[in-house]
Design an enzyme around this catalytic site. Structure first.
Site, PDB file in Angstrom:
ATOM      1  N   LYS A   1       0.876  -1.161  -0.076  1.00 45.11           N
ATOM      2  CA  LYS A   1       0.091  -0.259   0.107  1.00 45.11           C
ATOM      3  C   LYS A   1       0.753   1.229   0.216  1.00 45.11           C
ATOM      4  CE  LYS A   1      -4.529   0.862   0.641  1.00 45.11           C
ATOM      5  NZ  LYS A   1      -5.622  -0.227   0.606  1.00 45.11           N
TER       6      LYS A   1
HETATM    7  N1  GLU Z   1      -7.612  -0.128  -2.590  1.00 47.25           N
HETATM    8  C1  GLU Z   1      -8.259  -1.138  -2.709  1.00 47.25           C
HETATM    9  C2  GLU Z   1      -8.261  -2.052  -1.445  1.00 47.25           C
HETATM   10  O1  GLU Z   1      -8.058  -1.482  -0.123  1.00 47.25           O
HETATM   11  C3  GLU Z   1      -8.162  -2.257  -3.907  1.00 47.25           C
HETATM   12  C4  GLU Z   1      -6.696  -2.613  -3.924  1.00 47.25           C
HETATM   13  C5  GLU Z   1      -6.334  -3.353  -5.202  1.00 47.25           C
HETATM   14  O2  GLU Z   1      -7.097  -3.520  -6.198  1.00 47.25           O
HETATM   15  O3  GLU Z   1      -5.121  -3.790  -5.517  1.00 47.25           O
HETATM   16  O4  GLU Z   1      -8.682  -3.187  -1.327  1.00 47.25           O
END
Ligand code: GLU
Length: 434
Positions: free
Chosen positions: A119
Site C-alpha cells: 500500500k
Molecule cells: N484499494 C483497494 C483495497 O484497499 C483495492 C486494492 C487493489 O485493487 O489492489 O482493497
C-alpha cells in the site's frame, strides 16, 4: 530498494491515523494465537518487507516547486506480487501505509488470490491542486517509484482519492519509461484503469457490489432478505455510493449518509441516485441535499437502523462512537474503520462485524480479473465479471462464516485465521532462504 524507517511525530498525528498499526497487530496476534502460528512465521509477518519513502519535486501551476512525500510499503509477497492501492490524503504516513499494506496481505490471501500485500500513497489534500498539478504529481511519483513497482512485482490500484484517471497516468508513465518493445506488455503494472486503457468492465462498482453481497449473504444465513432493511453509510465515494446503489435495488432503505461536508438523515429513505446526482453536480458535496435534514456529525452513528456501513477513513468506530451504534450489523467498506476498543464494544453488544478484509475484497478481486485480462489479452463482458466476482465472494463469505461458527469466534478473527494459515503453509513448504 531503499529501506527507510521514519520517526513518527505523535504531535502531528491526528485521530484519523491513531493506532492503525496497533489495530492490525492486535487483530493479527489474536488470530495467530488462535491457530498457534509457527513462531518464526509470526516474526516474518509482524514486519514489512520493504518501505519506500520518497520526496519528489513538482512544478505547480504558478511556477513554484513543491516537494511531496510519497510512500510505498510492501508487506509480504509469499503468495505472489505485492498488491494494493495508492491513496492521496493528508493522513497518509508510514504508520498508515504499513497497516494498510498488512491488511492487503490478509485480504488477498483470504480471497485466494496469487498476491501479497502492499500500500502507499502521497500525503496531500487533492482538493487543493488542479487537475494538471495532480497529473504531474502522479507522473513524477510513478517515475520515482521506478522499478520498485511492476506488473509481476508490485501492482498499485485506486484507493482513497485516486481513481481510474490516476491509474491511466501511472500506466502511461510506467510504460513510457520501458523500452519500446516492452511497453504494451507492462499495461498490468496497475489495475483499476479506464476501460479503454486496459481496464475491466465493472471494476468501478466491484468494491461496493462486494459490500452489498456480503450483507446479503449474512442476512440470507438468517433467512432474511434486504427488503425494508434500513442502512446508514459513512462516506459517499466510490464504495459507499455503489454499496448503497445495490442495497437500494433490493429494497433496503438509506436513512443516513455522512461525508466530510455533512451528515444527512431521512427516516423515510434517501434516494441513492438523486443524492449521487446532487453530489456530482456539487463537487462531491452532499450537504444541502434538499430531501433530507442535516444532523450533527456526532449523531450519525446513533441513527436507528439495521446495517451500518463505514466506507470512509480508518478509526471511525471507537470507544466514543461504538456505544451509540444501533445497527445489528457493521459491514466494513473502509479499511480499518473499527479500532480495537470500538470492536470490543460492538461484539459485547452482540453486533456482528463483517471485517474489511472480507467485506471490501470485491475491489481487489476485480483487480485480479483485470490483471488476468491484460496478461492474456482477453476481454470479459460485465455480466461475466459480476458473475465471477459473486462466486468468489460467496466462497470467501461461506468459509469465514463457517469457520467463525465452528470455532465460536468473531468473523474478523476467523477471516484472519484462514488468511494467515494459507501464508503459513506457503512458508512451511518453501522454507526460509538460504
Ligand atoms: N484499494 C483497494 C483495497 O484497499 C483495492 C486494492 C487493489 O485493487 O489492489 O482493497
Amino acid at each position: 530498494m531503499e529501506i527507510m524507517t521514519e520517526e513518527l511525530n505523535s504531535k502531528t498525528k491526528n485521530i484519523l491515523k491513531r493506532g492503525m498499526m496497533d489495530n492490525v497487530m492486535e487483530q493479527f496476534n489474536r488470530a495467530a494465537n488462535h491457530i498457534h502460528l509457527n513462531p518464526n512465521i509470526r516474526k516474518i509477518l509482524s514486519i514489512t518487507n520493504n518501505e519506500l519513502v520518497i520526496h519528489f519535486p513538482v512544478k505547480m501551476d504558478n511556477g513554484d516547486v513543491e516537494i511531496f512525500r510519497g510512500y510505498r510499503v510492501q508487506h509480504n509477497n509469499a503468495l505472489g506480487p505485492y498488491k494494493g492501492g495508492l491513496r492521496y490524503h493528508p493522513t497518509v504516513d508510514i504508520d498508515a501505509a504499513r497497516a494498510l499494506a498488512m491488511w492487503m496481505t490478509w485480504k488477498t490471501s483470504l480471497a485466494g488470490l496469487p498476491y501479497g500485500g502492499g500500500k502507499g500513497g502521497i500525503q496531500l489534500d487533492p482538493s487543493k491542486y488542479s487537475q494538471g498539478e495532480l497529473e504531474r504529481i502522479t507522473r513524477r511519483f510513478t517515475f520515482a517509484l521506478a522499478d520498485n513497482i511492476g506488473p509481476e512485482h508490485d501492482i498499485p490500484a485506486p484507493d482513497l482519492n485516486t481513481n481510474s484517471q490516476t491509474m491511466a497516468w501511472i500506466a502511461d508513465t510506467y510504460m513510457s519509461t520501458r523500452p519500446p518493445a516492452e511497453r504494451s506488455a507492462n499495461q498490468h503494472v496497475v489495475t483499476g484503469k479506464p476501460i479503454e486503457s486496459g481496464g475491466l468492465e465493472g471494476r468501478d462498482r466491484a468494491t461496493g457490489f462486494g459490500v452489498y453481497l456480503n450483507i446479503k449473504f449474512w442476512l440470507n444465513s438468517k433467512n432474511e432478505t434486504l427488503q425494508g432493511k434500513r442502512f446508514i453509510v459513512q462516506g459517499f465515494g466510490n464504495v459507499g455510493y455503489w454499496a448503497a446503489y445495490f442495497l437500494e435495488q433490493e429494497g433496503a432503505k438509506l436513512v443516513a449518509v455522512q461525508d466530510v461536508f455533512g451528515s444527512l438523515y431521512n427516516p423515510e429513505g434517501i434516494q441513492v441516485e438523486k443524492l449521487y446526482n446532487y453530489s456530482t453536480s456539487n463537487k462531491g458535496n452532499i450537504a444541502g441535499f434538499p430531501e433530507a435534514s442535516i444532523i450533527d456529525k456526532h449523531d450519525f452513528f446513533g441513527v436507528d437502523c439495521d446495517i451500518c456501513i463505514p466506507a470512509a477513513l480508518g478509526n471511525q468506530i471507537t470507544k466514543e462512537s461504538a456505544p451509540n451504534i444501533k445497527a445489528r450489523l457493521v459491514a466494513e467498506g473502509a479499511n480499518g474503520p473499527t479500532d480495537v476498543e470500538g470492536e470490543k464494544i460492538l461484539l459485547a453488544k452482540g453486533i456482528t462485524i463483517i471485517p474489511d478484509i472480507l467485506c471490501n475484497s470485491g475491489g481487489v478481486i476485480a483487480s485480479y480479473f483485470e490483471w488476468l485480462q491484460n496478461r492474456s489479452g482477453d476481454m470479459w463482458p460485465i455480466d461475466e465479471v459480476m458473475d465471477k466476482l459473486e462466486k468468489k465472494l460467496k466462497n470467501s463469505f461461506d468459509k469465514v462464516y463457517e469457520y467463525a461458527k465452528n470455532e465460536g469466534i468473531d468473523m474478523r478473527t476467523a477471516a484472519y485465521c484462514i488468511a494467515i494459515t494459507r501464508i503459513e503453509k506457503a512458508y512451511v513448504q518453501r522454507g526460509i532462504f538460504p
